[in-house]
Write an enzyme that holds these catalytic residues in place. Structure first.
Site, PDB file in Angstrom:
ATOM      1  N   LEU A 551      34.212  59.920  21.075  1.00 45.37           N
ATOM      2  CA  LEU A 551      34.648  59.981  22.474  1.00 45.37           C
ATOM      3  C   LEU A 551      34.916  58.605  23.058  1.00 45.37           C
ATOM      4  O   LEU A 551      35.688  58.462  24.003  1.00 45.37           O
ATOM      5  CB  LEU A 551      33.572  60.684  23.321  1.00 45.37           C
ATOM      6  CG  LEU A 551      33.277  62.140  22.958  1.00 45.37           C
ATOM      7  CD1 LEU A 551      32.095  62.646  23.779  1.00 45.37           C
ATOM      8  CD2 LEU A 551      34.501  63.003  23.203  1.00 45.37           C
ATOM      9  N   GLY A 552      34.270  57.599  22.530  1.00 45.71           N
ATOM     10  CA  GLY A 552      34.429  56.251  23.068  1.00 45.71           C
ATOM     11  C   GLY A 552      33.335  55.356  22.548  1.00 45.71           C
ATOM     12  O   GLY A 552      32.536  55.730  21.687  1.00 45.71           O
ATOM     13  N   GLY A 554      30.691  51.988  23.996  1.00 43.95           N
ATOM     14  CA  GLY A 554      30.260  51.040  25.015  1.00 43.95           C
ATOM     15  C   GLY A 554      29.346  50.011  24.405  1.00 43.95           C
ATOM     16  O   GLY A 554      29.263  49.862  23.179  1.00 43.95           O
ATOM     17  N   GLY A 555      28.638  49.285  25.271  1.00 47.29           N
ATOM     18  CA  GLY A 555      27.741  48.254  24.775  1.00 47.29           C
ATOM     19  C   GLY A 555      26.604  48.827  23.956  1.00 47.29           C
ATOM     20  O   GLY A 555      26.022  48.149  23.109  1.00 47.29           O
ATOM     21  N   GLY A 557      26.803  51.512  21.895  1.00 44.67           N
ATOM     22  CA  GLY A 557      27.287  51.938  20.593  1.00 44.67           C
ATOM     23  C   GLY A 557      28.280  53.065  20.778  1.00 44.67           C
ATOM     24  O   GLY A 557      28.604  53.467  21.887  1.00 44.67           O
ATOM     25  N   LYS A 573      25.027  59.796  21.584  1.00 46.49           N
ATOM     26  CA  LYS A 573      25.126  58.370  21.872  1.00 46.49           C
ATOM     27  C   LYS A 573      24.249  57.616  20.876  1.00 46.49           C
ATOM     28  O   LYS A 573      23.042  57.839  20.811  1.00 46.49           O
ATOM     29  CB  LYS A 573      24.665  58.122  23.308  1.00 46.49           C
ATOM     30  CG  LYS A 573      24.713  56.682  23.767  1.00 46.49           C
ATOM     31  CD  LYS A 573      24.289  56.634  25.244  1.00 46.49           C
ATOM     32  CE  LYS A 573      24.254  55.224  25.773  1.00 46.49           C
ATOM     33  NZ  LYS A 573      23.828  55.179  27.187  1.00 46.49           N
ATOM     34  N   ASP A 670      23.380  49.158  36.703  1.00 40.48           N
ATOM     35  CA  ASP A 670      24.678  49.065  36.019  1.00 40.48           C
ATOM     36  C   ASP A 670      25.566  50.229  36.437  1.00 40.48           C
ATOM     37  O   ASP A 670      26.211  50.884  35.610  1.00 40.48           O
ATOM     38  CB  ASP A 670      24.481  49.069  34.497  1.00 40.48           C
ATOM     39  CG  ASP A 670      25.725  48.561  33.759  1.00 40.48           C
ATOM     40  OD1 ASP A 670      26.554  47.880  34.400  1.00 40.48           O
ATOM     41  OD2 ASP A 670      25.870  48.857  32.562  1.00 40.48           O
TER      42      ASP A 670
END
Length: 863
Positions: A551-552, A554-555, A557, A573, A670
């Site tokens: 799906l994508g 990020g920082g 993983g 995730k 964040d």
């Protein structure tokens, strides 16, 4: 002009003006003898015209009722029904001949059908004490602007009023409880169904025996209890403090003449009600039986702000006598110290309803001199005190006097303060006998309960505390030694330029907090209690972590879509070994989000710690993240203004929950568009709690050496000085609001305006009276201007440079609920608006915008 002529003219002018007004502008609010309200007519309250009284048929019903509903809410929401148990047969459209009349002799209201057959009359309802019907034709019935239908006699005295006979809804100023002087018991009774307003078995009523408190009954079964009023709030309603900050005020009277609860809303633009439903989920939707709704003008919908019962500990006595319910523990039920389960077999099956019994008998039962009893009391902090139905209340004694009195009575098992706002030494107490029923605790709410124990158990508790203290000391020492050992090992590995894979984890840990200086602190004491999946199960669910399911990234993983064997779709995730976040952030996210439950927070389903990578398993969000839509020219057209506004409000509600209403006070640190996920209905859910921090109840801000977050969303005081608070999240929220309005990221220089960032650009437009120029051109001019300007103002109030100037999230939600945009404060200069030179001189802000926009940074500064 002669004085008497002036008087005559002054008297005649108002009448003349009324006669000159067109009929439509002179809405009728009164009925009198001989002037009934007919089936096709309505009364509208004078003043603001807030309420309508008339005949109606619920959707799906062929019966007609007389009811009161909001005049300015497009969704007809009935708040009071006269003849709920005795309808006029036939739909309202066929009952033009039905009438609501008031008699001249008895001042009684009556509902009759087209054949003049009376189906309901107020004459059978109790009248206020001292009232009596008066003859002479002076009786009138008027719908007031607070929603109260009032009958008065020829002298203007109140003979009967609807507020003394609530149906399913409590309006501002309406009382719930018992008026002993008038002989009225004001209860809420839910509708039988959305199409049938007849009384159901679900009733909310004030129980005045012992220390008064509100119960919800379903037939003969208690299903929820408010806890007694402690002088500030009900001890079982921790959300009260939130609503006080949003402009609500609450009143509890217990003076011998009445025992009642009511609420008021200071802002006349806020429409709020408390409603009882016969099923959890209610007539409109949402959880719980008792619900607080507030009308959201911008969304043209009711917003659910509170409900009860809310969790398993809200059920009445789920852990039985002397059992304590705590939603922060798994299982939720435990025994009071010094008690053991009555039925260990049931307890092992997580059925705690049998409760607990004493491990050691009390001394006073066999002691001739009870004053020399060796029994004592142990405190249980943050408690919703037990059921007070059979408790004894003494308002004239100090807490110590109550302790002595309780100690002299063998039947007395516990005591607590009765009125926290009373004068010192005169706050009184509540004393219990027998088993302590329906007892629960909160993380930082409630009051101290002092429960009775035998001397042996008191000594055992003291020893346990010492052991815990020693254990903490040992753990801290071992942790420090391990930290040194790990540091040395890391140095050796670095020098040897070797890397080793971690061994698969097989244990469940306890996450740790950080002190204000950024160092590691003590344990939260919350063992991770989540479904733990083996690595093979997750690999199978994601088809071997295939690129097609990715799906994508990020920082933390990569994130994959998966499906469990039961068909549930999940988002997986992974904490990769090359992740810019570490094991500590993984543990932090697990600890926090596993404890949080809110419709605007992403739900954690489980985790996996046995394979080569640490894995978190979330509910799957069909529409990915907010930035996926917002900053794509094609996809952003799918977000109309109504959807954007609902997303803004949803994020605000989720953030309010984190800051004020959750078990902990959480600062996200964040918050950004990529961390706002959207489900199939475009409901926003805040995600990614790896950087989040728990706040102590007394903390207002924390200074850290480790600054984490994303450029463009961080507040100035946090980015520059490492100081963060709830106002830091408010700043990030304000940036998101402005980005949603503009459809652009907060980055780079707006060359056409000469401004450094979106915040300064928006502020300049608002000050110049051109705020609507900020609106995303993809909306094609289809938006509500008042709503946009309100959001623009709120967004700029949230990003003001000084944290003290920024509103709390409770105030933000009140601003959204208000219809008076002009009354909002004028925003001051936003953060970073005049810091171009500083930004250009800061090394961590130099990367190209296309990279900075998505970069999560970690800074360590010397101080």
């Amino acid at each position: 002009m002669a004085p008497n002529h002036q008087l005559r003219l002054a008297t005649a002018l108002p009448l003349l003006l009324v006669l000159l007004l067109p009929a439509a502008s002179r809405a009728r609010d009164t009925i009198a003898p001989g002037q009934p309200l007919r089936g096709n007519d309505t009364l509208v309250s004078s003043g603001a015209g807030s309420f309508v009284l008339g005949f109606f048929s619920p959707l799906g019903s062929n019966n007609t009722y007389v009811g009161i509903w909001y005049a300015k809410v497009p969704i007809r929401t009935v708040v009071w029904v006269a003849n709920r148990a005795a309808p006029v047969r036939g739909a309202a459209t066929d009952n033009a001949g039905a009438t609501l009349s008031v008699s001249s002799q008895e001042c009684a209201l009556a509902v009759a059908d087209a054949n003049a057959t009376v189906v309901w009359s107020s004459a059978s309802s109790p009248r206020p004490a001292g009232s009596s019907a008066a003859s002479g034709g002076g009786c009138t019935a008027r719908i007031r602007d607070d929603g109260n239908l009032v009958v008065t006699d020829q002298r203007g005295r109140v003979v009967w009023q609807g507020f003394d006979h609530p149906t399913d809804t409590l309006l501002p100023g309406m009382r719930l409880g018992v008026d002993f002087a008038a002989g009225t018991n004001m209860t809420l009774t839910a509708w039988a169904s959305p199409s049938d307003p007849s009384p159901s078995p679900v009733v909310a009523a004030m129980d005045t025996s012992g220390d008064p408190e509100v119960f919800i009954w379903n037939g003969g079964t208690k299903v929820w209890r408010s806890g007694p009023w402690d002088g500030v709030q009900f001890t079982g309603v921790p959300d009260t403090i939130t609503y006080k900050g949003m402009g609500f005020s609450f009143r509890f009277v217990n003076d011998g003449r009445e025992a009642t609860y009511s609420f008021q809303v200071r802002d006349a633009g806020i429409v709020s009600r408390l409603a009882l439903n016969s099923t959890a989920g209610g007539i409109i939707g949402g959880g719980g039986l008792l619900q607080r709704w507030t009308w959201l003008e911008s969304a043209a919908a009711w917003g659910l702000y509170w409900y009860a019962p809310k969790d398993q500990c809200d059920a009445v006595s789920p852990c039985g006598p002397n059992g304590v319910c705590d939603t922060n523990k798994v299982p939720a039920c435990s025994c009071l110290p010094g008690f053991t389960p009555r039925s260990p077999a049931s307890w092992a099956m997580r059925d705690g309803r049998d409760g607990c019994v004493r491990a050691t008998p009390l001394d006073c039962g066999g002691n001739a001199n009870r004053s020399s009893s060796t029994d004592g009391f142990a405190p249980l902090p943050h408690a919703k005190v037990p059921d007070t139905t059979r408790a004894v209340v003494d308002y004239g004694s100090s807490l110590d006097q109550c302790r002595q009195r309780c100690l002299r009575n063998c039947s007395c098992t516990a005591y607590a303060s009765a009125n926290l706002t009373g004068a010192a030494g005169h706050r009184g107490c509540v004393m219990w006998t027998g088993g302590l029923e329906d007892l629960r605790v909160y993380p930082s709410f409630g009051q101290d309960l002092y429960f009775r124990l035998a001397a042996a158990d008191l000594a055992s508790i003291g020893k346990s505390k010492k052991k815990v203290s020693m254990a903490i000391s040992v753990v801290v020492s071992i942790t420090a030694a391990l930290a040194v050992l790990l540091a040395i090992t890391g140095l050796l590995i670095w020098r040897a330029k070797k890397t080793k894979a971690r061994k698969p984890g097989s244990t469940i840990w306890t996450a740790s907090s950080r002190n204000k200086d950024g160092s590691e602190g003590k344990d939260h004491g919350d063992d991770l209690e989540l479904p733990v999946y083996d690595f093979e199960t997750i690999a199978a669910a994601t088809e071997g972590f295939s690129t097609e399911n990715k799906l994508g990234e990020g920082g933390f993983g990569p994130v994959y879509k998966g499906k469990l064997e039961d068909g549930q779709e999940i988002a997986v995730k992974t904490l990769s070994r090359t992740s810019t976040q570490g094991l500590e952030e993984f543990k932090n996210e697990v600890l926090l989000i596993a404890k949080l439950q809110h419709r605007n927070l992403v739900r954690l389903i489980g985790c996996s710690i046995s394979g080569p990578e640490k894995i978190l398993i979330y509910e799957y969000m069909e529409n990915k993240s907010l930035d996926f839509f917002m900053f794509d020219t094609t996809k952003s057209k799918l977000l109309d203004w109504q959807t954007r506004y609902r997303i803004i409000e949803g994020i605000a509600r989720g953030l309010l929950y984190l800051h004020q209403d959750s078990r902990y006070r959480i600062i996200h640190r964040d918050l950004k568009t990529s961390n706002i996920l959207l489900d199939k209905d475009m409901t926003p859910k805040i995600s990614d709690f790896g950087m989040a921090r728990m706040f102590g109840s007394d903390d207002t801000e924390i200074n850290t050496l480790r600054v984490v977050g994303t450029y463009g969303y961080m507040a100035p005081e946090y980015a520059m000085d490492g100081v963060f608070s709830v106002k830091s999240d408010v700043f990030s929220f304000g940036v998101i609001v402005l980005e949603i309005i503009a459809g652009k990221r907060n980055r780079g220089v707006y060359s056409y305006s000469g401004h450094l960032n979106l915040l300064a650009h928006a502020w300049s437009l608002l000050n110049g009276g051109n705020g609507l120029d900020l609106v995303d051109e993809n909306l094609n001019g289809s938006y509500n201007s008042d709503e946009v300007l309100k959001c623009l103002k709120v967004g700029l109030l949230c990003v003001q440079e000084n944290p003290d100037d920024r509103p709390l999230m409770s105030q933000v939600l009140m601003m959204f609920a208000s219809t008076d945009t002009a009354s909002l404060p004028t925003p001051k200069q936003p953060g970073f608006a005049a810091r171009r030179a500083a930004a250009e001189d800061t090394s961590w802000s130099k990367p190209d915008c296309s990279i900075v926009d998505s970069m999560t940074i970690t800074m360590v500064e010397g101080r």
